[in-house]
Scaffold this motif. Structure first.
Motif, PDB file in Angstrom:
ATOM      1  N   LEU A 151       0.837  -1.197   0.000  1.00 37.24           N
ATOM      2  CA  LEU A 151       0.000   0.000   0.000  1.00 37.24           C
ATOM      3  C   LEU A 151       0.876   1.254   0.000  1.00 37.24           C
ATOM      4  O   LEU A 151       0.561   2.254  -0.634  1.00 37.24           O
ATOM      5  CB  LEU A 151      -0.888  -0.026   1.246  1.00 37.24           C
ATOM      6  N   SER A 155       0.422   4.735  -2.138  1.00 37.62           N
ATOM      7  CA  SER A 155      -0.309   5.797  -1.469  1.00 37.62           C
ATOM      8  C   SER A 155       0.307   7.163  -1.733  1.00 37.62           C
ATOM      9  O   SER A 155       1.514   7.330  -1.718  1.00 37.62           O
ATOM     10  CB  SER A 155      -0.375   5.530   0.032  1.00 37.62           C
ATOM     11  N   PRO A 164      -7.373   4.811 -10.231  1.00 40.25           N
ATOM     12  CA  PRO A 164      -7.687   4.208  -8.928  1.00 40.25           C
ATOM     13  C   PRO A 164      -7.651   2.685  -8.934  1.00 40.25           C
ATOM     14  O   PRO A 164      -7.510   2.075  -7.894  1.00 40.25           O
ATOM     15  CB  PRO A 164      -9.106   4.719  -8.639  1.00 40.25           C
ATOM     16  N   LEU A 241     -10.961  -4.447  -0.424  1.00 39.78           N
ATOM     17  CA  LEU A 241     -11.206  -3.462   0.626  1.00 39.78           C
ATOM     18  C   LEU A 241      -9.998  -2.559   0.829  1.00 39.78           C
ATOM     19  O   LEU A 241     -10.105  -1.346   0.905  1.00 39.78           O
ATOM     20  CB  LEU A 241     -11.488  -4.180   1.946  1.00 39.78           C
ATOM     21  N   THR A 242      -8.838  -3.182   0.901  1.00 41.36           N
ATOM     22  CA  THR A 242      -7.643  -2.440   1.273  1.00 41.36           C
ATOM     23  C   THR A 242      -7.193  -1.486   0.183  1.00 41.36           C
ATOM     24  O   THR A 242      -6.943  -0.312   0.444  1.00 41.36           O
ATOM     25  CB  THR A 242      -6.502  -3.418   1.576  1.00 41.36           C
ATOM     26  N   GLY A 245      -9.080   1.609  -0.796  1.00 44.02           N
ATOM     27  CA  GLY A 245      -9.125   2.650   0.223  1.00 44.02           C
ATOM     28  C   GLY A 245     -10.551   2.884   0.687  1.00 44.02           C
ATOM     29  O   GLY A 245     -10.894   3.946   1.160  1.00 44.02           O
ATOM     30  N   GLY A 246     -11.389   1.882   0.527  1.00 43.86           N
ATOM     31  CA  GLY A 246     -12.781   2.018   0.938  1.00 43.86           C
ATOM     32  C   GLY A 246     -13.593   2.880  -0.003  1.00 43.86           C
ATOM     33  O   GLY A 246     -14.740   3.172   0.255  1.00 43.86           O
ATOM     34  N   SER A 247     -12.995   3.281  -1.130  1.00 47.64           N
ATOM     35  CA  SER A 247     -13.709   4.189  -2.017  1.00 47.64           C
ATOM     36  C   SER A 247     -14.769   3.457  -2.838  1.00 47.64           C
ATOM     37  O   SER A 247     -14.488   2.444  -3.470  1.00 47.64           O
ATOM     38  CB  SER A 247     -12.719   4.866  -2.965  1.00 47.64           C
ATOM     39  N   ARG A 248     -15.955   3.985  -2.813  1.00 45.53           N
ATOM     40  CA  ARG A 248     -17.071   3.323  -3.461  1.00 45.53           C
ATOM     41  C   ARG A 248     -16.894   3.250  -4.980  1.00 45.53           C
ATOM     42  O   ARG A 248     -17.413   2.367  -5.625  1.00 45.53           O
ATOM     43  CB  ARG A 248     -18.355   4.070  -3.132  1.00 45.53           C
ATOM     44  N   VAL A 250     -14.428   2.351  -6.624  1.00 48.95           N
ATOM     45  CA  VAL A 250     -13.652   1.210  -7.105  1.00 48.95           C
ATOM     46  C   VAL A 250     -13.913  -0.084  -6.343  1.00 48.95           C
ATOM     47  O   VAL A 250     -13.415  -1.130  -6.720  1.00 48.95           O
ATOM     48  CB  VAL A 250     -12.133   1.493  -7.065  1.00 48.95           C
TER      49      VAL A 250
ATOM     50  N   GLU B  90     -16.178  12.728   0.178  1.00 45.24           N
ATOM     51  CA  GLU B  90     -16.234  11.333  -0.255  1.00 45.24           C
ATOM     52  C   GLU B  90     -16.300  10.455   0.979  1.00 45.24           C
ATOM     53  O   GLU B  90     -15.324  10.288   1.701  1.00 45.24           O
ATOM     54  CB  GLU B  90     -15.013  10.976  -1.106  1.00 45.24           C
ATOM     55  N   ASN B  92     -16.789   6.910   2.896  1.00 42.41           N
ATOM     56  CA  ASN B  92     -16.646   5.477   2.698  1.00 42.41           C
ATOM     57  C   ASN B  92     -17.019   4.740   3.969  1.00 42.41           C
ATOM     58  O   ASN B  92     -16.282   4.785   4.947  1.00 42.41           O
ATOM     59  CB  ASN B  92     -15.206   5.120   2.343  1.00 42.41           C
ATOM     60  N   GLN B 100      -9.562  -1.957   8.643  1.00 42.42           N
ATOM     61  CA  GLN B 100      -9.176  -1.222   7.447  1.00 42.42           C
ATOM     62  C   GLN B 100      -8.515   0.110   7.767  1.00 42.42           C
ATOM     63  O   GLN B 100      -7.542   0.493   7.127  1.00 42.42           O
ATOM     64  CB  GLN B 100     -10.403  -0.986   6.556  1.00 42.42           C
ATOM     65  N   GLN B 104      -5.005   1.273   6.269  1.00 40.36           N
ATOM     66  CA  GLN B 104      -4.920   2.500   5.464  1.00 40.36           C
ATOM     67  C   GLN B 104      -3.901   3.464   6.052  1.00 40.36           C
ATOM     68  O   GLN B 104      -3.061   4.017   5.349  1.00 40.36           O
ATOM     69  CB  GLN B 104      -6.279   3.223   5.421  1.00 40.36           C
ATOM     70  N   GLY B 108       0.040   4.614   4.772  1.00 38.27           N
ATOM     71  CA  GLY B 108       0.237   5.978   4.303  1.00 38.27           C
ATOM     72  C   GLY B 108      -0.921   6.495   3.481  1.00 38.27           C
ATOM     73  O   GLY B 108      -0.774   7.410   2.679  1.00 38.27           O
ATOM     74  N   ASN B 109      -2.071   5.915   3.662  1.00 33.14           N
ATOM     75  CA  ASN B 109      -3.209   6.252   2.822  1.00 33.14           C
ATOM     76  C   ASN B 109      -4.398   6.675   3.681  1.00 33.14           C
ATOM     77  O   ASN B 109      -5.534   6.312   3.407  1.00 33.14           O
ATOM     78  CB  ASN B 109      -3.569   5.016   1.988  1.00 33.14           C
TER      79      ASN B 109
END
Lengths: 304, 456, 325
Positions: A151, A155, A164, A241-242, A245-248, A250, B90, B92, B100, B104, B108-109
C-alpha cells in the motif's frame, strides 16, 4: 479431430479409459448413485440460497427455505432493492467495479506466469531450481502481511489518483503470481522435451518455441488457470477493501456484500439476493471455458 | 488449424468481454473526472455556512463504519454544506472499518477524517501519532454543544482529538405495549419489580417456546459484544458508577468481587432456563443467535423482554409500529431504586488525520448543532448534541433516547468495552462472555481470564 | 482521450492495451536476443521471460516476508527488540488455534481431493459430464461471504421445541432426534467448518484431476488389462500413479489455501467455541488489537508449517526430472 471427439464420448468405449477401470470396480450403478449423492449434497445449500433470495424478509428469518414447497410465498423485492435501491446498496455499480478489477487482474498474472514458467522449465540457467523453490514458498506469505508495505508503494502518488484501479490490478497480479507460476510450471514441465528440442533443431528461436509450440499445447492448462484466477479475484474481499481505500468508486461486489453483514445486524434478505447475483458471472465464465476442461490438460501434447 | 482455433476463441473471449462491458456500462461509469462539488445550484440558504468559508473543488475523504441506508442518510445530512461551501465529501462506510483504518493509516493512505465507533480505537491511532488535535473552530463548536462527559471520551491526555457526532442509549428493554396491555402488565420501575414481572410472565405464559426474556450475542467477528453491554449495565446497577469508572480504567482488577457479583446478576436472567431464550431455545442458544434476530421474537409473542440499545429500532421489519401503544417499544432498564438512573451510552467520534482547511471546516460543521439537527431530522439516529431539538427525532424511541441523553439527572457512562484496550474490549471480553454464556466457564474464571489478558 | 482516463471501462481497455504493448516490447527484445549465441542469450531470455514476474514478487512478497520475520521479533509497535517473546505467547495461549489449524490442514486437502478424484472418475465420459462438473464446481463461484450465508441456512440451531430454520436440524428433528448445535459444540464444530471448506475446494480438485485422468494414455491401461490386472489394481497401480503430479499439485494448492483461510471461521462462529485458527488469530492481533509482534509471529509460524510441503514438492520435482531424464 472430429471423429476422435465423437468416439471419446461413446459410452461403450469408456471402459478403456483410466477412469473406466475404477468405474467398473464400483459397478456402474452404485457409482452413478454415489456421484448423484455428491452432486446433490454439493448443490442443495446453494439451491436453498437461490430459493431464499425470492422469499420475503420476515419469512427468511422465521422459517426454513423448504417451507416454500408447502407455503409458496415469493417476491422480487429483494432483487429490486439491491439493484434499484439506495446508492450504497445498489449492486450494479459494484458489479461493474468487479468486472473492471477482474479482467486485467486475470490476464496479467496469467501471461506473466506463463512467461516465467517458460524461464523455469525450458531455459537452462544456474540457480533456476533454487529460485523456483523460493517462488513456490512465497505462496504462503499471508496476504495480510503484504498489504501495508504494498500500500505504501502506491499511497499518495499522482498515478494512484488518476488510475484508482491500478493498485488493485498490481496487487492481485502479485498475489496471484506464485501459485500461477507453480501450477503452470508443473504443467509445462510435462511437455515432452523432444517437442522443444525438435523445434530448436529446426532453427526456431525461443520466441517461436514459446508462441508456436508452448502456448497451443498449454491452452487447456491456461484456460483452467484463467478461470481459477478469475474466481479468486472475483471473490476476493481483503485486497478489494484495502486497495480501494474504501472508495465506493472502485470497491468490488464482495465489499458491498460484506457491508450488508454489519455489526449491527444482518440484512439476510438482501444478502441472499446479492450473493446470488455475485455468482452469475463466474458461472457464465465457467460454462464458456468448460470445453477446455473436458478436453483435458495437455491432452494434445501426449497424443502428439 | 490450431492457430485458427486460437483465434476463434480469442474472438469469442473478446466478444464476451465487450458484452460484459456493455452490460456493466449501464451502471454509471464516471470516475470522478466529471463530478464536482456543486456550488450555487441549491435552494439552501447559504448564509449559515459562510463561517466555514468557500472552497473550490476541495475534496474531503471520510471513513466510517456507517454503511447501507444509514450511510446514505449520513450523506444526505451534509448536502447543504456541500452545496454552499463547494467541498466534495467522499464518504466510505464499511463494516471492516476497524481493521481497514489501521491498514490504510499504516500504509500511508489515511483518509482526511474518520468517525470512530470506539474511543479506544481512536486512542490507538493517536499512539502512532497519526491524529491531529481539533482546531480552534472545531473546539469552539464542540464545547458549545456537548457536555464535558461526552467530550471527555474524545480527549486524550488533555488534548481534544475527537468530537462526538452520534450517540445511542444502551440501557433499554424492548417490549410489546399491546401484549403488556392485554395481560395488564405494568412497566417496571425498579429492578425488583422487573424480576417480579419476569416471574409473573413465567407463571402466566411460560412454556418450552415462550419465555419472558430473549437475547442473542452472535455477531460474526464481533460475537459477544451484546453480552458485554449487558454486563456493563449490571455493573452500573450492582456496583455503581464510581466502581464502573475504576473498573473501566483498570484501577481495580477486572475480576473484582463486585464485578463478579454484577456478572452473576446478569446470569440470574441469562442463565435461567425458565427465563430464556423465548422462541429460540435454552440459555446456551444465546451464544449462537444473531443479536437482532433474538429481539424479533418480541414481535412473535415468544418473548416479552429484550434488552438492547436504541439502534435496535433499525433492525425491525418495515412497517412495524414502534410506539408507546404499538407493536414494540422500549422502557428504561430499571435500577435498584426508581430514584437513580444510571445510563449506559455509546457514541461515534469524528477525528482528523490532517489540518487542511477543508478538513477542519467539515469537522467543525459536524460538531455544530445545525448538522446534528439536520442528521437527526433525517431519521434513524440521535446525537448527544445539546442543541438538538427533541421534536426533530424521527421516532418515539429516538425521542425517548434523546430525552434520556439530555437528562441532567441521568448518570451517563460510556460503553466500557469501547474504552478498554482492544485486546480486552474487542478481544477477551467478547470471547470470555461468549464462553460464559455457552457454559464453558464460570463467572469468576471468565473474569479472571480477562484480567490476565489486560496488556501492561 | 477522456474516455480512457475518466471512465472505468476506458481505464480497463487502456490497462489491457498497455499490458499488451509491454508484452510486445518484451517479445521483440527476445526476438533480437535469439540472434545472440551462448550464455548471454540465456541471460537475456531469463530476464525477458522471468524478469517481470520476479521483479513484482520481490516487491510484493519477498520484502513483506522479510519485514514480517523482523517484526515478529519486535514489540507491538515494532519499536523494541523482544526476542522470542511473541513466539512464547503463541505456545502458551495460541495452542487451540495451532491444534485446529493442524486439523484443517489435514482434513481439507484430504477430503477435497478424495471427493474431487472419486467424483471426477465416476462422471468421466458420462452423458451428463458437463452438467455434473458444473454442480460440483458451483461452490467455487461463491465468495466466502456468500458461503457463510448459505451454510447458515444449513447449520442454524433452534431449541427442540421450536421450528427449525436450519436444513440439517430440520431433517434431524423430523426423524425424531434432538437438534444439534453444529457450530457450538467443540471439537466437532471445527469439523463442520472444515466441511464448508471441503465443499468449496472439491470443485478445484475435481477440475484439475479430471483433466489429468483424461490425459492418461489409453494404451497403458489396455496393456495393464491384457496383463490381467484387476480393476482395483488398474486404479491404484496405473491411474493414480499416472496422475500423481496433478495430485501433488492439487494437495499442495489446497493445503496452502487452507492455511490462509480465515473468513469461514470469522463469519460462521466469530472464532468462538474453540474454533480459532492461526490465520484468523493473526488477523486479530495485527489489525484488531494493533499488536504487530504477535501477529507477525503467527504469520511466521504459518510459514513454517508449509516447509514440509515445500520439501515434499522439491523431492517430487526431482523425481519427475529423473523419470524424464
Amino acid at each position: 479431430m472430429t471423429t476422435k471427439a465423437l468416439t471419446s464420448v461413446n459410452p461403450s468405449k469408456s471402459t478403456g479409459s483410466a477412469a473406466g477401470s475404477f468405474k467398473r470396480l464400483v459397478g456402474n450403478r452404485i457409482g452413478s448413485a454415489f456421484a448423484l449423492v455428491i452432486a446433490v449434497l454439493w448443490t442443495v445449500p446453494t439451491f436453498g440460497l437461490f430459493l431464499s433470495s425470492f422469499r420475503p424478509e420476515a419469512e427468511i428469518k422465521g422459517s426454513g427455505w423448504w417451507t416454500v414447497f408447502t407455503d409458496p410465498q415469493f417476491t422480487l423485492d429483494n432483487y429490486a432493492q439491491i439493484l434499484g435501491g439506495a446508492t450504497s446498496t445498489n449492486l450494479a455499480v459494484y458489479f461493474q467495479n468487479s468486472v473492471v478489477i477482474a479482467i486485467p487482474a486475470t490476464i496479467a498474472p496469467l501471461i506473466l506466469a506463463i512467461m516465467a514458467s517458460y524461464a523455469f522449465s525450458v531455459l537452462q540457467w544456474k540457480g533456476r531450481d533454487i529460485v523456483f523453490v523460493a517462488v513456490f514458498t512465497l505462496q504462503i506469505v499471508p496476504l495480510q502481511m503484504a498489504l501495508i508495505p504494498l500500500l505504501r508503494v502506491f499511497s499518495g502518488t499522482a498515478v494512484a489518483d488518476v488510475f484508482p484501479f491500478l493498485s488493485l490490478w498490481v496487487a492481485h497480479t502479485i498475489f496471484g503470481l506464485p501459485l500461477a507460476i507453480f501450477l503452470l510450471h508443473n504443467f509445462m514441465s510435462e511437455v515432452p522435451r523432444d517437442l522443444i528440442e525438435a523445434a530448436r533443431i529446426d532453427g526456431a528461436g525461443h520466441v517461436t518455441v514459446f508462441m508456436r509450440v508452448m502456448l497451443p499445447l498449454m491452452l487447456p492448462a491456461i484456460a483452467s488457470y484463467a478461470i481459477f484466477q478469475f474466481l479468486w479475484v472475483w471473490n476476493d474481499l481483503l485486497v478489494g477493501l484495502t486497495f480501494s481505500g474504501g472508495s465506493r468508486t472502485v470497491q468490488p461486489l464482495t465489499a458491498a456484500l460484506a457491508a450488508m453483514t454489519g455489526d449491527r445486524g444482518q440484512d439476510w434478505h438482501l444478502l441472499t439476493a446479492g450473493a446470488f447475483i455475485s455468482i452469475l458471472l463466474p458461472l457464465v465464465v465457467f460454462f464458456a471455458l468448460q470445453r477446455f476442461f473436458v478436453r483435458g490438460l495437455l491432452a494434445g501434447s501426449v497424443k502428439g | 488449424m490450431r492457430t485458427q482455433k486460437l483465434r476463434r476463441y480469442g474472438v469469442g473471449i473478446a466478444g464476451g468481454i465487450a458484452m460484459t462491458l456493455a452490460l456493466a456500462g449501464c451502471a454509471g461509469d464516471d470516475l470522478g473526472g466529471g463530478s464536482t462539488g456543486g456550488g450555487g445550484d441549491t435552494d439552501a440558504d447559504c448564509a449559515a455556512f459562510e463561517q466555514y468559508g468557500t472552497f473550490e473543488g476541495d475534496r474531503v475523504t471520510l471513513s466510517s463504519t456507517i454503511s447501507d441506508q444509514e450511510g446514505d442518510q449520513l450523506e444526505e445530512s451534509w448536502a447543504d454544506f456541500v452545496a454552499c461551501t463547494g467541498i466534495t465529501i467522499e464518504h466510505n462506510g464499511t463494516n471492516e472499518f476497524e481493521s481497514q483504518i489501521f491498514v490504510q493509516v499504516e500504509g500511508g493512505n489515511a483518509p482526511d477524517l474518520a468517525i470512530f465507533p470506539q474511543p479506544g480505537l481512536m486512542q490507538r491511532m493517536n499512539e502512532g501519532g497519526h491524529l491531529v488535535p481539533a482546531g480552534d473552530d472545531v473546539l469552539a463548536a464542540a464545547e458549545e454543544n456537548y457536555t464535558e462527559d461526552w467530550l471527555s471520551y474524545g480527549n486524550i491526555d488533555g488534548t481534544q482529538f475527537g468530537v462526538p457526532v452520534m450517540g445511542s442509549v444502551k440501557s433499554f428493554v424492548w417490549y410489546s405495549p399491546s401484549v403488556f396491555e392485554e395481560n395488564g402488565y405494568e412497566i417496571p420501575e425498579t429492578w425488583d419489580e422487573m424480576m417480579e414481572l419476569t416471574d409473573q410472565i413465567v407463571a402466566d405464559h411460560g412454556s418450552d417456546t415462550v419465555k419472558p426474556w430473549c437475547f442473542g450475542i452472535e455477531s460474526g467477528g464481533a460475537t459477544g459484544w451484546p453480552a458485554t453491554d449487558f454486563v456493563e449495565d449490571m455493573v452500573l446497577r450492582e456496583a455503581g458508577p464510581d466502581v464502573y469508572d475504576q473498573w473501566v480504567d483498570h484501577e481495580i482488577p477486572f475480576d473484582d468481587s463486585q464485578i463478579v457479583a454484577s456478572l452473576d446478576r446478569a446470569g440470574d436472567i441469562l442463565k435461567n432456563e425458565d427465563y430464556v431464550n423465548g422462541g429460540i431455545g435454552d440459555p446456551r442458544s444465546i451464544a449462537s443467535t444473531p443479536w437482532a434476530d433474538a429481539g424479533l421474537q418480541v414481535l412473535n409473542d415468544n418473548c416479552f423482554l429484550f434488552r438492547a440499545a436504541s439502534f435496535f429500532e433499525a433492525q425491525l421489519p418495515e412497517g412495524t409500529d414502534v410506539s408507546p401503544d404499538g407493536d414494540i417499544f422500549a422502557f428504561y432498564l430499571p435500577a435498584d431504586s426508581a430514584d437513580e438512573q444510571p445510563l449506559l451510552v455509546a457514541g461515534d467520534y469524528v477525528a482528523a488525520f490532517n489540518d487542511n482547511e477543508a478538513t477542519q471546516a467539515l469537522q467543525a460543521y459536524l460538531a455544530s448543532s445545525e448538522w446534528a439537527n439536520s442528521r437527526v431530522s433525517i431519521g434513524g439516529v440521535v446525537s448527544p448534541n445539546q442543541g438538538v431539538d427533541p421534536a426533530n427525532a424521527s421516532s418515539d424511541v429516538l425521542r425517548l433516547t434523546l430525552e434520556l441523553m439530555q437528562d441532567e439527572d441521568a448518570i451517563a457512562r460510556f460503553d466500557g468495552s469501547d474504552l478498554m484496550p482492544s485486546e480486552v474490549g474487542a478481544g477477551t471480553f467478547w470471547s470470555q462472555m461468549t464462553a460464559w454464556i455457552d457454559g464453558q466457564t464460570e463467572s469468576d474464571a471468565a473474569l479472571a481470564a480477562i484480567e490476565s489478558s489486560w496488556p501492561e | 482521450m477522456g474516455f480512457f482516463l475518466y471512465s472505468k471501462n476506458g481505464q480497463l481497455i487502456l490497462a489491457v492495451l498497455a499490458f499488451v504493448a509491454l508484452l510486445a516490447v518484451l517479445l521483440l527484445i527476445a526476438k533480437f536476443a535469439d540472434r545472440i549465441k551462448g550464455r548471454k542469450q540465456t541471460l537475456v531470455m531469463v530476464a525477458v521471460f522471468g524478469g517481470p514476474a520476479l521483479l513484482l514478487l520481490v516487491l510484493g512478497q519477498v520484502y513483506p516476508a522479510i519485514r514480517t520475520m523482523w517484526m515478529s521479533l519486535m514489540d507491538r509497535r515494532s519499536e523494541n527488540f523482544v526476542g522470542l517473546t511473541n513466539y512464547a505467547y503463541l505456545f502458551e495461549d495460541g495452542l487451540t488455534a495451532l491444534a485446529n489449524t493442524m486439523l484443517w490442514v489435514v482434513l481439507v486437502p484430504a477430503g477435497s481431493t478424495i471427493i474431487g478424484l472419486v467424483y471426477a472418475v465416476l462422471i468421466d465420459k458420462s452423458r451428463f459430464e458437463k452438467v455434473a462438473k458444473s454442480l460440483l464446481f458451483l461452490p467455487m463461484a461463491i465468495s466466502f461471504v456468500g458461503a457463510g450465508i448459505i451454510w447458515k441456512f444449513v447449520y442454524e440451531y433452534r431449541g427442540s421445541a421450536q421450528e427449525q430454520i436450519g436444513l440439517l436440524n430440520a431433517l434431524i428433528t423430523s426423524l425424531g432426534f434432538e437438534p444439534v448445535r453444529f457450530l457450538q459444540d467443540a471439537p466437532l464444530n471445527t469439523v463442520f467448518l472444515i466441511v464448508v471448506m471441503v465443499w468449496i475446494q472439491a470443485g478445484f480438485a475435481m477440475v484439475v484431476l479430471s483433466a489429468a485422468i483424461k490425459a492418461v494414455p489409453i494404451d497403458i491401461i489396455e496393456a495393464a488389462r491384457l496383463d490381467g490386472a484387476s480393476a482395483w489394481q488398474l486404479f491404484t497401480r496405473v491411474t493414480v500413479p499416472s496422475i500423481r503430479p496433478s495430485l501433488v499439485v492439487v494437495l499442495t494448492t489446497i493445503c496452502i489455501a487452507t492455511l490462509k483461510v480465515f473468513d469461514i471461521t470469522l463469519t460462521m462462529t466469530g472464532a468462538e467455541f474453540n474454533t480459532q485458527v492461526l490465520a484468523n488469530e493473526m488477523y486479530d492481533w495485527s489489525f484488531t488489537f494493533g499488536n504487530n509482534g504477535i501477529g507477525s509471529a503467527m504469520a511466521v509460524v504459518i510459514f513454517l508449517l508449509v516447509i514440509p510441503l515445500v520439501v515434499y514438492n522439491v523431492r517430487q520435482m526431482n523425481k519427475n526430472k529423473a523419470v524424464r531424464g
